[in-house]
Design a protein around this motif. Sequence first.
Motif, PDB file in Angstrom:
ATOM      1  N   ALA A 165       0.840  -1.196   0.000  1.00 48.33           N
ATOM      2  CA  ALA A 165       0.000   0.000   0.000  1.00 48.33           C
ATOM      3  C   ALA A 165       0.876   1.248   0.000  1.00 48.33           C
ATOM      4  CB  ALA A 165      -0.915  -0.003   1.223  1.00 48.33           C
ATOM      5  N   ASN A 166       0.326   2.334  -0.520  1.00 49.59           N
ATOM      6  CA  ASN A 166       0.998   3.643  -0.483  1.00 49.59           C
ATOM      7  C   ASN A 166       2.377   3.603  -1.153  1.00 49.59           C
ATOM      8  OD1 ASN A 166      -1.170   4.553   1.280  1.00 49.59           O
ATOM      9  ND2 ASN A 166      -0.108   3.446   2.913  1.00 49.59           N
ATOM     10  N   ALA A 167       2.462   2.951  -2.311  1.00 51.56           N
ATOM     11  CA  ALA A 167       3.748   2.735  -2.963  1.00 51.56           C
ATOM     12  C   ALA A 167       4.045   3.773  -4.048  1.00 51.56           C
ATOM     13  CB  ALA A 167       3.803   1.336  -3.561  1.00 51.56           C
ATOM     14  N   PHE A 168       3.100   4.031  -4.936  1.00 60.95           N
ATOM     15  CA  PHE A 168       3.352   4.844  -6.124  1.00 60.95           C
ATOM     16  C   PHE A 168       2.865   6.281  -5.934  1.00 60.95           C
ATOM     17  CE2 PHE A 168       2.982   0.452  -7.583  1.00 60.95           C
ATOM     18  CZ  PHE A 168       4.128   0.317  -8.340  1.00 60.95           C
ATOM     19  N   ASP A 169       3.634   7.203  -6.465  1.00 55.30           N
ATOM     20  CA  ASP A 169       3.257   8.615  -6.405  1.00 55.30           C
ATOM     21  C   ASP A 169       2.228   8.970  -7.476  1.00 55.30           C
ATOM     22  OD1 ASP A 169       5.263   8.955  -4.421  1.00 55.30           O
ATOM     23  OD2 ASP A 169       6.770   9.139  -5.999  1.00 55.30           O
ATOM     24  N   MET A 170       2.207   8.180  -8.535  1.00 57.56           N
ATOM     25  CA  MET A 170       1.303   8.450  -9.650  1.00 57.56           C
ATOM     26  C   MET A 170       0.936   7.135 -10.321  1.00 57.56           C
ATOM     27  SD  MET A 170       1.834  11.084 -12.892  1.00 57.56           S
ATOM     28  CE  MET A 170       3.447  10.440 -13.332  1.00 57.56           C
ATOM     29  N   ALA A 171      -0.296   7.032 -10.814  1.00 56.59           N
ATOM     30  CA  ALA A 171      -0.736   5.874 -11.591  1.00 56.59           C
ATOM     31  C   ALA A 171      -1.349   6.396 -12.887  1.00 56.59           C
ATOM     32  CB  ALA A 171      -1.743   5.046 -10.805  1.00 56.59           C
ATOM     33  N   HIS A 172      -1.176   5.628 -13.953  1.00 59.10           N
ATOM     34  CA  HIS A 172      -1.518   6.117 -15.288  1.00 59.10           C
ATOM     35  C   HIS A 172      -2.209   5.021 -16.093  1.00 59.10           C
ATOM     36  CE1 HIS A 172      -0.220   6.644 -19.622  1.00 59.10           C
ATOM     37  NE2 HIS A 172      -0.776   7.820 -19.405  1.00 59.10           N
ATOM     38  N   CYS A 173      -3.213   5.411 -16.851  1.00 62.30           N
ATOM     39  CA  CYS A 173      -3.896   4.509 -17.774  1.00 62.30           C
ATOM     40  C   CYS A 173      -4.169   5.277 -19.053  1.00 62.30           C
ATOM     41  CB  CYS A 173      -5.208   3.999 -17.174  1.00 62.30           C
ATOM     42  SG  CYS A 173      -6.363   3.294 -18.385  1.00 62.30           S
ATOM     43  N   SER A 174      -3.539   4.866 -20.145  1.00 61.10           N
ATOM     44  CA  SER A 174      -3.782   5.489 -21.443  1.00 61.10           C
ATOM     45  C   SER A 174      -4.458   4.472 -22.347  1.00 61.10           C
ATOM     46  CB  SER A 174      -2.456   5.954 -22.066  1.00 61.10           C
ATOM     47  OG  SER A 174      -2.678   6.451 -23.374  1.00 61.10           O
ATOM     48  N   ARG A 175      -5.733   4.625 -22.501  1.00 58.96           N
ATOM     49  CA  ARG A 175      -6.549   3.704 -23.304  1.00 58.96           C
ATOM     50  C   ARG A 175      -6.282   2.245 -22.936  1.00 58.96           C
ATOM     51  NH1 ARG A 175      -9.909   3.953 -27.752  1.00 58.96           N
ATOM     52  NH2 ARG A 175      -9.880   2.125 -29.108  1.00 58.96           N
ATOM     53  N   CYS A 176      -6.219   1.988 -21.639  1.00 59.29           N
ATOM     54  CA  CYS A 176      -5.985   0.612 -21.206  1.00 59.29           C
ATOM     55  C   CYS A 176      -7.274  -0.191 -21.163  1.00 59.29           C
ATOM     56  CB  CYS A 176      -5.282   0.591 -19.853  1.00 59.29           C
ATOM     57  SG  CYS A 176      -6.162   1.424 -18.529  1.00 59.29           S
ATOM     58  N   LEU A 177      -8.421   0.480 -21.352  1.00 58.79           N
ATOM     59  CA  LEU A 177      -9.715  -0.191 -21.509  1.00 58.79           C
ATOM     60  C   LEU A 177     -10.114  -1.056 -20.322  1.00 58.79           C
ATOM     61  CD1 LEU A 177      -9.473  -1.189 -25.291  1.00 58.79           C
ATOM     62  CD2 LEU A 177     -10.334   0.931 -24.276  1.00 58.79           C
ATOM     63  N   ILE A 178      -9.683  -0.670 -19.138  1.00 57.65           N
ATOM     64  CA  ILE A 178     -10.096  -1.361 -17.911  1.00 57.65           C
ATOM     65  C   ILE A 178     -11.450  -0.802 -17.482  1.00 57.65           C
ATOM     66  CG2 ILE A 178      -9.544  -1.723 -15.470  1.00 57.65           C
ATOM     67  CD1 ILE A 178      -6.578  -1.504 -16.254  1.00 57.65           C
ATOM     68  N   PRO A 179     -12.430  -1.646 -17.188  1.00 52.11           N
ATOM     69  CA  PRO A 179     -13.763  -1.164 -16.785  1.00 52.11           C
ATOM     70  C   PRO A 179     -13.754  -0.641 -15.350  1.00 52.11           C
ATOM     71  CG  PRO A 179     -13.727  -3.555 -16.714  1.00 52.11           C
ATOM     72  CD  PRO A 179     -12.398  -3.130 -17.280  1.00 52.11           C
ATOM     73  N   TRP A 180     -13.280   0.568 -15.170  1.00 52.64           N
ATOM     74  CA  TRP A 180     -12.993   1.104 -13.839  1.00 52.64           C
ATOM     75  C   TRP A 180     -14.199   1.154 -12.914  1.00 52.64           C
ATOM     76  CZ3 TRP A 180      -8.140   0.979 -12.816  1.00 52.64           C
ATOM     77  CH2 TRP A 180      -7.184   1.219 -13.801  1.00 52.64           C
ATOM     78  N   ALA A 181     -15.367   1.421 -13.438  1.00 55.87           N
ATOM     79  CA  ALA A 181     -16.534   1.607 -12.566  1.00 55.87           C
ATOM     80  C   ALA A 181     -17.328   0.321 -12.340  1.00 55.87           C
ATOM     81  CB  ALA A 181     -17.449   2.685 -13.157  1.00 55.87           C
ATOM     82  N   GLU A 182     -16.935  -0.760 -12.980  1.00 58.60           N
ATOM     83  CA  GLU A 182     -17.674  -2.012 -12.827  1.00 58.60           C
ATOM     84  C   GLU A 182     -17.196  -2.809 -11.602  1.00 58.60           C
ATOM     85  OE1 GLU A 182     -17.842  -4.291 -16.416  1.00 58.60           O
ATOM     86  OE2 GLU A 182     -18.238  -2.544 -17.680  1.00 58.60           O
TER      87      GLU A 182
END
Length: 597
Positions: A255-272
């Motif tokens: 937990a609490n590892a990354f300062d930033m996370a990024h998704c560029s058209r990775c097509l992950i269904p984030w709200a599901e």
Amino acid sequence: MREKDGKSSLFGADKKQRIFPLILMIVSLCALSFYLGGAFCSEKSRLLVENDASKATLQHDCLNTFKQEAFPECNITMQDSTPCTDPQRWKKYDVHRMVFRERHCPPQSERMECLIPPPVGYKVPILWPKSRDECWYRNVPYDWINTQKANQNWLKKQGEKFIFPGGGTMFPNGVGEYLDQMQELIPEMKDGRIRTALDTGCGVASWGAYLLDRGILTMSLAPRDNHEAQVQFALERGVPAILGILSTQRLPYPANAFDMAHCSRCLIPWAEFGGVFLLEVDRVLRPGGFWVLSGPPVNYKVHWKGWESTEEKQKADLDAIQDLLSRMCYKQYAMEGDIAVWQKPVDNTCYEDREPLTLPPVCDDSIEPDAAWYVPIRPCIVPRTPGVKSIAIEDIPRWPERLSTPPERLRYITGGSGGNFKSDTNLWKQRVQYYKTLLPALGSNKIRNVMDMNTLYGSFAAALINDPVWVMNVVSSYAVNSLGVVYDRGFIGTVHDWCEAFSTYPRTYDLLHVDGLFNAESHRCEMKFVLLEMDRILRPTGYAIIRDSANFLDKAQVISEAMRWNCHRNATESGPEDSKALLICEKSFWQVAADDQ
């Protein structure tokens, strides 16, 4: 029978009665001695000798002479074998949430005991920094991305090479321009407050490759799927990457590892699925950290036709993501053009102020935030650890100061303290300096991709900070979970169990460093299979530095030479009186015979 004088003969009955118990006692003592000696030999050989008479023999005088027959070559069809993410096994597992693409390792009975061959025409990889922009086609001979993504500038085939122009689905004008736009939206990318990043669905990792010039170290993540060899391309370029997927299991990070996370058209269904994927990104994101999204559904009014969708569908998707992030207490930090940025809350205040029964809920105290090896993802918010002050983006030291600053979460680790941290850092500076006298390639651009297979605080990586390398810091899933400290000082790494295959392709590391791993894991992991795994992930002409007790090195040397490695023994920097020693090996460059292709 008696003599004439009436006395018993020397060999008479009375004498026999006295001698027999003596003989019996001597025989018994010999038998006991033999048994105890055999027990001693058996116990000693337990760690050094395989239970296989065809491969190992135990000498009668207890001098354990371990033997290992030369390992055969695997079939050329196994050139890109990833044992725990094997497409041939996918049909055995559920398609729900892409479970089949998670780690599913073969049982012990199915583990291969052969050497993975390189592709036909394989060459020693191009050296860094030139490798960032080109690689040998025959090293990663896959055209799917080249043909299917040709209009997006991921890569191009030119003669014997693949060229990486720095393009991507959402940055057709080049990743440099894309990063310039992002930095304008997130000024923290310029001043050392952002050091570690996670790229989900990384493609060929151009985003992470070009962030290196800006002092940001990225863990690029992608599954093994129809985008052939994304992670393999990244590592061939000399860019950090690992096989992985957001599915049902936690990512192998604290937990609490990354300062930033990024998704560029990775097509992950984030709200599901109750937002479970975004909640896992939230777990590994540092308080005050940034989540960046580009591609669907961001800027849908401009792009929806090209996405083969409808405007209404893309609007609904964006509304659902924004609603979920609002309930998770994220604030929209910026949204301009194709890039949207949200910021994670710095503390737990907002969670406490939400309306009762708001979803997703805050995880209860029984859920360990840092547990990350085959741990199911839960649809709940992992709160900030109370009392930890210097963990948020604004509070943790900026890069490069955080490299040598003892992290606050040391006090949550068994044996962790500022003094131990500094001692460990200084110790590895001395050791690495000595390593370079034994292995001159270390410190040159001949070595780029490095793995520390059994780290504590990442001090081996810290000692290499001025060299043209990056280090994958691995913490054993059975050891003290110190990986959070590694991230706090500005490095990347993963949890792993070395009884299993690592989440990478073959031939992806130039140097493997092993400190005390065989000693620590000898009760669980068979050395032969660990070394075969090391051979799988090590590049031809790559190196291994093995630091362990002499008895473990004896066996490791025999197995290594059976894998066609060239090895030599050395004392440690402490000299011959040290109970440990060093085994430095170079993997030979061999290819399958023409009649085996």
